[in-house]
Design a protein around this motif. Structure first.
Motif, PDB file in Angstrom:
ATOM      1  N   UNK A 416       1.367  -3.667  10.626  1.00 17.49           N
ATOM      2  CA  UNK A 416       0.486  -3.865  11.731  1.00 17.49           C
ATOM      3  C   UNK A 416       0.638  -5.179  12.704  1.00 17.49           C
ATOM      4  N   UNK A 417      -0.005  -5.162  13.748  1.00 17.02           N
ATOM      5  CA  UNK A 417       0.139  -6.284  14.554  1.00 17.02           C
ATOM      6  C   UNK A 417      -0.849  -7.242  14.777  1.00 17.02           C
ATOM      7  N   UNK A 418      -2.062  -6.983  13.782  1.00 14.21           N
ATOM      8  CA  UNK A 418      -3.003  -7.969  13.835  1.00 14.21           C
ATOM      9  C   UNK A 418      -2.518  -9.223  13.101  1.00 14.21           C
ATOM     10  N   UNK A 419      -2.946 -10.277  13.453  1.00 13.30           N
ATOM     11  CA  UNK A 419      -2.250 -11.659  13.010  1.00 13.30           C
ATOM     12  C   UNK A 419      -2.744 -11.996  11.636  1.00 13.30           C
ATOM     13  N   UNK A 420      -2.716 -11.467  10.798  1.00 13.65           N
ATOM     14  CA  UNK A 420      -3.235 -11.417   9.481  1.00 13.65           C
ATOM     15  C   UNK A 420      -2.278 -11.055   8.294  1.00 13.65           C
ATOM     16  N   UNK A 421      -2.447 -11.612   7.264  1.00 13.33           N
ATOM     17  CA  UNK A 421      -1.332 -11.271   6.133  1.00 13.33           C
ATOM     18  C   UNK A 421      -2.040 -10.172   5.147  1.00 13.33           C
ATOM     19  N   UNK A 422      -3.062  -9.701   5.529  1.00 14.64           N
ATOM     20  CA  UNK A 422      -3.587  -8.396   4.566  1.00 14.64           C
ATOM     21  C   UNK A 422      -4.215  -7.569   5.401  1.00 14.64           C
ATOM     22  N   UNK A 423      -4.301  -6.386   5.106  1.00 14.54           N
ATOM     23  CA  UNK A 423      -5.054  -5.468   5.801  1.00 14.54           C
ATOM     24  C   UNK A 423      -6.021  -4.660   4.843  1.00 14.54           C
ATOM     25  N   UNK A 424      -7.311  -4.633   5.250  1.00 14.24           N
ATOM     26  CA  UNK A 424      -8.437  -3.970   4.258  1.00 14.24           C
ATOM     27  C   UNK A 424      -7.996  -2.383   4.051  1.00 14.24           C
ATOM     28  N   UNK A 425      -7.211  -1.872   5.163  1.00 16.56           N
ATOM     29  CA  UNK A 425      -7.135  -0.245   4.736  1.00 16.56           C
ATOM     30  C   UNK A 425      -5.573  -0.127   4.139  1.00 16.56           C
ATOM     31  N   UNK A 426      -5.121  -1.101   3.689  1.00 18.12           N
ATOM     32  CA  UNK A 426      -3.563  -1.042   3.132  1.00 18.12           C
ATOM     33  C   UNK A 426      -3.469   0.280   2.265  1.00 18.12           C
ATOM     34  N   UNK A 427      -2.325   0.993   2.863  1.00 20.98           N
ATOM     35  CA  UNK A 427      -1.824   1.974   2.224  1.00 20.98           C
ATOM     36  C   UNK A 427      -2.647   3.367   2.509  1.00 20.98           C
ATOM     37  N   UNK A 428      -3.502   3.056   3.544  1.00 20.20           N
ATOM     38  CA  UNK A 428      -4.358   4.456   3.993  1.00 20.20           C
ATOM     39  C   UNK A 428      -3.543   5.210   4.759  1.00 20.20           C
TER      40      UNK A 428
END
Length: 502
Positions: A416-428
């Motif tokens: 992803x391009x969001x400046x964050x080291x995790x994503x709450x939708x990881x793997x969707x």
């Protein structure tokens, strides 16, 4: 400068009201023609995008973001550059962020501060809601000035965050009355801040310090009660109300019932509440659980996202935002020993369109036209941007996305391009992917590559009294006023018995 001339060929143009196979011709950032087999002259210098077997939709409008927001002892990771860049990668061409003054501080200064952060960085168009965090005659005058001189037509009141942003019922009544007078849309963060403060003390006293304590101290009824109270107060002054980040079945039912009673109220579920749930707060890995902490919290009832999507599909809920307010795990760790210190916020600005297509359209809950309505058109109508935004039509801004409904992508923090080291939708896995994004007539994202520089987006003025919202309000003002009963004056005896003090 925007590319001067662009032809999008062979796609199906999808607006909120109909879909039609047509070409779209753009010049100077504005749609000039929509129709079959367009051949604009001269062919030299014409950029052509092939949209065969794809949809041509209005760019998404994210109604709720917090870029580079100073909050809870930290600052959100996505600034106006990375945040809007991520937005265009996900098919969103406009965000509406929040300028939030501290209690006692100037609303206009807050607006100017946020605008000074945004203007040099934005990659797409943006506007600003302004928060009302306290009340005085000065605040009232500044609201008037923001509406008349700065193009602001929405103000947000917090019913939570006690001693920080929270306003009481009397202040809500005053702020709603002012919004109504100015032709602005009143917004609320609906949670009972007093109950949250008491609940948090109780959880900590019980030794519950982890992320699950965040949900336990602000259960659904705390959100539903505040939603009901806000609707009641707004209705008392005939002011249109917009409830941000609807997170629970209970709050959504309150909004649904109010709409069926004819009240002018709009509900905004967000990508997070439509795409995931609060069971994550009980994950054994602290960092995983803390990643999902936001206010109001996600709900542990796993059927909540589907319930909210049904209401969004049938019109009980109106629009979608993200409340994109990213804090990385190191920032979240400020609350490693006390959940009340975990900075509240999740990602979503890049994921929203795909999550809603997957959970809404691919699942069969809504059609492509309703998708356009809830991701773009309704927001444009509510905030008086329509038909410049939220529509692919002659005269509209060329904020357009070529959408491939058959393509899939897997959401991941790695890509992803969001400046964050995790994503709450990881793997969707999401069906429905933007293959090209056009902002103001320029192809800013295509085939995974960006063609955009910071500051290319523009601040968008929003005039007051959006017709979509205020037509009903104005009519009710004329015909629904209480009138005194005409009766013959009473001429009988009036008791004058003195009351003797005990």
């Amino acid at each position: 400068l925007a590319q001067q001339r662009l032809l999008i060929r062979g796609g199906k143009v999808v607006n909120d009201d109909c879909s039609v196979v047509a070409d779209v011709y753009v010049e100077d950032g504005v749609v000039q023609q929509v129709g079959p087999n367009l051949n604009p002259e001269p062919p030299t210098g014409l950029v052509v995008l092939d949209a065969t077997n794809k949809l041509v939709i209005p760019g998404g409008i994210d109604t709720h973001t917090h870029m580079q927001f100073p909050f809870m002892g930290s600052r959100s990771k996505d600034d106006f550059y990375t945040g809007t860049k991520a937005a265009i990668a996900g098919g969103t061409t406009m965000i509406i962020d929040f300028a939030i003054p501290q209690k006692g501080c100037s609303l206009i200064e807050a607006f100017d501060t946020w605008k000074s952060w945004a203007d040099p960085k934005v990659c797409c168009d943006y506007a600003l809601h302004v928060a009302v965090t306290w009340w005085s005659n000065k605040v009232k005058e500044e609201m008037k000035s923001l509406v008349q001189n700065k193009g602001v037509n929405s103000f947000k009141m917090f019913m939570a965050y006690k001693d920080l942003y929270m306003v009481n019922d009397e202040e809500l009544y005053a702020a709603f009355s002012c919004c109504k007078e100015l032709g602005a849309v009143a917004q609320v963060h609906a949670e009972n801040g007093e109950l949250i403060a008491q609940g948090a003390k109780k959880m900590l006293a019980m030794g519950i310090t982890g992320p699950e304590g965040h949900e336990l101290c602000r259960p659904e009824e705390v959100e539903a009660e505040a939603t009901q109270r806000a609707i009641t107060i707004a209705n008392a002054v005939n002011c249109p109300l917009y409830v941000v980040h609807v997170m629970s079945k209970s709050a959504a039912r309150v909004i649904s019932n109010a709409r069926r009673e004819g009240k002018v109220v709009y509900g905004e579920p967000i990508a997070a509440s439509l795409g995931t749930d609060g069971t994550n707060y009980w994950n054994k890995d602290w960092a995983h659980a803390a990643a999902y902490v936001m206010g109001p919290p996600l709900r542990p009832d796993p059927s909540t996202p589907g319930f909210l999507m049904n209401l969004l599909a049938n019109g009980d809920l109106s629009v979608t935002g993200t409340d994109n307010c990213t804090f990385d795990i190191c920032q979240k760790a400020l609350g490693k020993d006390d959940f009340t210190k975990i900075p509240n916020g999740v990602n979503g600005v890049e994921d929203r369109m795909s999550v809603i297509w997957e959970k809404g359209v691919y699942s069969g809950k809504m059609d492509e036209n309703r998708f356009v309505a809830v991701t773009s058109t309704n927001a444009a109508k509510i905030f008086n941007l329509y038909p410049k935004k939220g529509k692919v039509a002659v005269g509209s801004d060329a904020d357009i996305v070529i959408w491939d409904p058959k393509a899939t992508r897997t959401i991941s923090a790695k890509t992803h391009h969001q400046a964050n080291n995790f994503n709450i939708f990881e793997g969707m896995i999401c069906h429905g992917v933007p293959v090209a994004t056009v902002s103001r007539g320029k192809v800013v994202f295509e085939g995974g590559a960006f063609n955009v520089t910071a500051g290319e987006g523009k601040y968008v003025f929003r005039p007051p009294f959006p017709p979509y919202v205020y037509k009903r309000v104005r009519q009710r003002e004329q015909v629904c006023q209480p009138v005194p009963v005409k009766r013959v004056p009473y001429t009988g005896v009036v008791s004058g018995t003195p009351i003797t003090p005990k």
